[in-house]
Motif scaffolding. Structure first.
Motif, PDB file in Angstrom:
ATOM      1  N   UNK A   1       0.942  -1.371   0.082  1.00 28.57           N
ATOM      2  CA  UNK A   1      -0.007  -0.091   0.055  1.00 28.57           C
ATOM      3  C   UNK A   1       0.781   1.261  -0.003  1.00 28.57           C
ATOM      4  N   UNK A   2       2.210   1.050   0.317  1.00 26.17           N
ATOM      5  CA  UNK A   2       2.850   2.306   0.488  1.00 26.17           C
ATOM      6  C   UNK A   2       2.726   3.137   1.759  1.00 26.17           C
ATOM      7  N   UNK A   3       3.285   4.353   2.153  1.00 26.76           N
ATOM      8  CA  UNK A   3       3.101   5.010   3.169  1.00 26.76           C
ATOM      9  C   UNK A   3       3.023   6.456   2.707  1.00 26.76           C
ATOM     10  N   UNK A   4       1.939   7.123   2.468  1.00 28.99           N
ATOM     11  CA  UNK A   4       1.866   8.361   1.958  1.00 28.99           C
ATOM     12  C   UNK A   4       2.499   9.375   2.672  1.00 28.99           C
ATOM     13  N   UNK A   5       2.482   9.513   3.966  1.00 27.84           N
ATOM     14  CA  UNK A   5       3.143  10.375   4.809  1.00 27.84           C
ATOM     15  C   UNK A   5       4.600  10.351   4.855  1.00 27.84           C
ATOM     16  N   UNK A   6       5.293   9.184   4.630  1.00 27.81           N
ATOM     17  CA  UNK A   6       6.785   9.210   4.462  1.00 27.81           C
ATOM     18  C   UNK A   6       6.882   9.484   2.926  1.00 27.81           C
ATOM     19  N   UNK A   7       6.362   9.266   2.131  1.00 27.35           N
ATOM     20  CA  UNK A   7       6.531   9.620   0.584  1.00 27.35           C
ATOM     21  C   UNK A   7       6.678  11.070   0.685  1.00 27.35           C
ATOM     22  N   UNK A   8       5.525  11.808   1.228  1.00 31.93           N
ATOM     23  CA  UNK A   8       5.425  13.303   0.993  1.00 31.93           C
ATOM     24  C   UNK A   8       6.517  13.983   1.633  1.00 31.93           C
ATOM     25  N   UNK A   9       6.890  13.296   3.016  1.00 30.72           N
ATOM     26  CA  UNK A   9       8.264  13.993   3.656  1.00 30.72           C
ATOM     27  C   UNK A   9       9.434  13.882   2.849  1.00 30.72           C
ATOM     28  N   UNK A  10       9.628  12.746   2.111  1.00 27.33           N
ATOM     29  CA  UNK A  10      10.916  12.231   1.510  1.00 27.33           C
ATOM     30  C   UNK A  10      11.016  12.768  -0.068  1.00 27.33           C
ATOM     31  N   UNK A  11       9.918  13.101  -0.509  1.00 28.63           N
ATOM     32  CA  UNK A  11       9.756  13.340  -2.266  1.00 28.63           C
ATOM     33  C   UNK A  11       9.150  14.593  -2.339  1.00 28.63           C
ATOM     34  N   UNK A  12       9.722  15.345  -3.229  1.00 31.92           N
ATOM     35  CA  UNK A  12       9.296  16.547  -3.549  1.00 31.92           C
ATOM     36  C   UNK A  12       9.614  16.949  -5.093  1.00 31.92           C
ATOM     37  N   UNK A  13       8.316  16.515  -5.928  1.00 29.67           N
ATOM     38  CA  UNK A  13       8.446  16.398  -7.497  1.00 29.67           C
ATOM     39  C   UNK A  13       8.005  17.660  -7.923  1.00 29.67           C
ATOM     40  N   UNK A  14       8.904  18.360  -8.837  1.00 31.57           N
ATOM     41  CA  UNK A  14       8.268  19.451  -9.414  1.00 31.57           C
ATOM     42  C   UNK A  14       8.374  19.463 -11.022  1.00 31.57           C
TER      43      UNK A  14
END
Length: 411
Positions: free
Chosen positions: A398-411
Motif C-alpha cells: 500500500x505504500x506510506x503516503x506520509x513518508x512519501x510526502x516527507x521524502x519526495x518533492x516532485x516539481x
C-alpha cells in the motif's frame, strides 16, 4: 519398517510431545531441533527411500509411504488430537523429505500432511470429517485436494464443478484436472460452486473415491512418482460432507495452500542442501587438469554463492514456521513470498549443481541431479504460479503516503 526405527521419533521427540509443547516452543536452535531432524530423517530413509525408484518407474504414489510415516508417529506429531498443529514439525518434515531428492514423493507427503490435513483440522467439524482426519493421522486413509479445472487453472473463482442441494444432502457434478494423489486417494476435498443455497458462492465438499472417474492420466515433465490425473466427479453426499459452507470455500482452500506453500519452501531447502552437498563433494573428488575441481575459483565461488542464499532461505522457513498465522505473524502473503522465492531458487540451484558435474550431470543413471532439476520446475507452478504469488504480495503493497510526502518533492 523395523521396530528400532519405528521408535526413533518417539524417543528423540518425546520431551516436547509429552509436554504438549510445539517443537519450536524451545527455540529455533538447539539439541531438540537436531534430535527431531535426525529422527525424521531416519524414518524417511527407512520408509520412503525403498519405494522411491519403483514409484518413479510406475508413476504412482506408494500408499505404503504414508502408512509408514503414520506408524512412526510422524503425522500424529504434526496434527496432535485436540491441539493446534505443529508447524515447526511440519517444516522439518518438509526439509528432510526434500533431501531425499525425489520431489514427487516429498510433494505427495506434503499434500497429505499439510494441505489435506490442515483443511480437515481447521474446518472438519462433523463425525465424517473427523473420521477422515483420524484416518490420515493413522495412515489408513489418503486424501487429495481438487481445486483447479481445465478451463480455469489458477483462476479458482471460475470453478464450474457444482454441488447442488437436494433433500438429503448435495449432488456433486463436474471435473478436476490436476488431481494429484487422485488415483490412490480414499477421499477428495473439492472446491465447488454450491448452487441452490441462499448464501451461494464457493464451498468445499468431501467426496469418496468412488465418486472419481479417470478421464486422463496426465503425463508430466517430472515428479513421476506423484500421480496426477484429470478426473470427472459424480456423486451424492450428505450434509456432513460439507467441509466449508458456501462462501467460505476459497478461504478454506487458501488456508490449506498456505501450509502447502510453506512446505514447498522447506522441500526446496532440503533439495538444494542435497544438491549442493553432491556438488561440493564432486568438486573435491573430481580431478581435472591435474588438480581437484575445487581449486577452480569460478566453480567454488559459484557454489558458495548458492550456499549463502540457501542459508538465508533455511532460516526464513524456520522463522515463518515458528509464527505462521500467529497474531501479527506471517500469513498468506508472507507464505506466498517465501514460496515463489524458494521455487525460483530451486530451479537455479539444481541447474548449477548439475552443471558442476559436466556431461555426467546430464546422465540420469550417473547422478540424480538431472531428475532433481526437472522436478524442481513444479515448485513454480504447483500450489500457485509465480505470478499468482506475486499478485498476493502486491495486494499488500500500500505504500506510506506520509513518508512519501516527507521524502519526495516532485516539481
Amino acid at each position: 519398517m523395523n521396530s528400532d526405527t519405528a521408535g526413533v521419533i518417539e524417543q528423540r521427540a518425546a520431551a516436547p510431545t509429552r509436554a504438549g509443547q510445539p517443537l519450536f516452543g524451545q527455540g529455533l536452535f538447539g539439541e531438540h531441533l537436531t534430535d527431531a531432524a535426525d529422527g525424521i530423517r531416519a524414518v524417511l530413509t527407512d520408509v520412503v527411500r525403498p519405494w522411491a525408484h519403483e514409484a518413479e518407474r510406475a508413476g504412482r504414489f506408494p500408499r505404503q509411504v504414508l502408512a509408514g510415516l503414520a506408524a512412526a508417529g510422524v503425522i500424529a506429531r504434526r496434527w496432535p488430537v485436540g491441539r493446534d498443529g505443529d508447524t515447526g514439525w511440519g517444516a522439518l518434515l518438509a526439509i528432510e523429505s526434500g533431501r531425499l531428492g525425489f520431489a514427487g514423493l516429498s510433494v505427495g507427503i506434503s499434500l497429505q500432511v499439510e494441505t489435506v490435513a490442515s483443511i480437515l483440522h481447521r474446518y472438519g467439524r462433523t463425525e465424517l470429517l473427523r473420521g477422515y482426519l483420524d484416518g490420515v493421522r493413522d495412515g489408513r486413509l489418503v486424501g487429495c485436494l481438487g481445486a483447479s479445472e481445465a478451463g480455469g487453472g489458477s483462476d479458482l473463482m471460475s470453478v464450474t464443478t457444482t454441488a447442488t442441494r437436494i433433500p438429503d444432502g448435495w449432488q456433486v457434478r463436474g471435473e478436476k484436472k490436476f488431481l494429484s494423489l487422485g488415483r490412490v486417494a480414499d477421499f477428495a476435498l473439492l472446491l465447488c460452486r454450491m448452487d441452490g443455497d441462499g448464501a451461494g458462492g464457493l464451498g468445499v465438499v468431501a467426496v469418496p473415491a468412488a465418486a472419481l472417474t479417470v478421464r486422463k492420466r496426465l503425463v508430466k515433465t517430472g515428479t513421476q512418482s506423484l500421480d496426477t490425473t484429470w478426473m470427472d466427479v459424480a456423486c451424492t453426499v450428505g450434509e456432513d460432507a460439507v467441509v466449508a459452507r458456501p462462501g467460505l470455500g476459497l478461504l478454506a482452500v487458501t488456508y490449506g495452500l498456505t501450509h502447502e506453500r510453506l512446505s514447498v519452501a522447506g522441500q526446496v531447502v532440503g533439495c538444494c542442501e542435497y544438491a549442493i552437498d553432491l556438488a561440493v563433494s564432486h568438486l573435491h573428488n573430481r580431478r581435472q587438469f591435474g588438480r581437484p575441481l575445487f581449486e577452480c575459483q569460478a566453480l567454488r565461488i559459484r557454489i558458495a554463492e548458492l550456499a549463502s542464499r540457501l542459508t538465508v532461505l533455511r532460516y526464513a522457513v524456520l522463522a515463518m514456521a515458528a509464527g505462521l498465522f500467529a497474531p501479527g505473524g506471517p500469513g498468506v502473503r508472507e507464505a506466498a513470498a517465501l514460496k515463489v522465492t524458494a521455487a525460483r531458487f530451486a530451479e537455479e540451484c539444481t541447474s548449477e549443481c548439475m552443471h558442476v558435474f559436466g556431461g555426467a550431470g546430464y546422465l540420469e543413471d550417473e547422478t540424480p541431479l538431472s531428475r532433481m532439476w526437472r522436478d524442481s520446475r513444479l515448485a513454480r507452478i504447483g500450489g500457485g504460479t509465480d505470478e499468482m504469488m506475486w499478485e498476493l504480495v502486491a495486494g499488500g503493497l500500500g505504500g506510506d503516503g506520509e513518508t512519501y510526502r516527507a521524502a519526495v518533492s516532485l516539481r
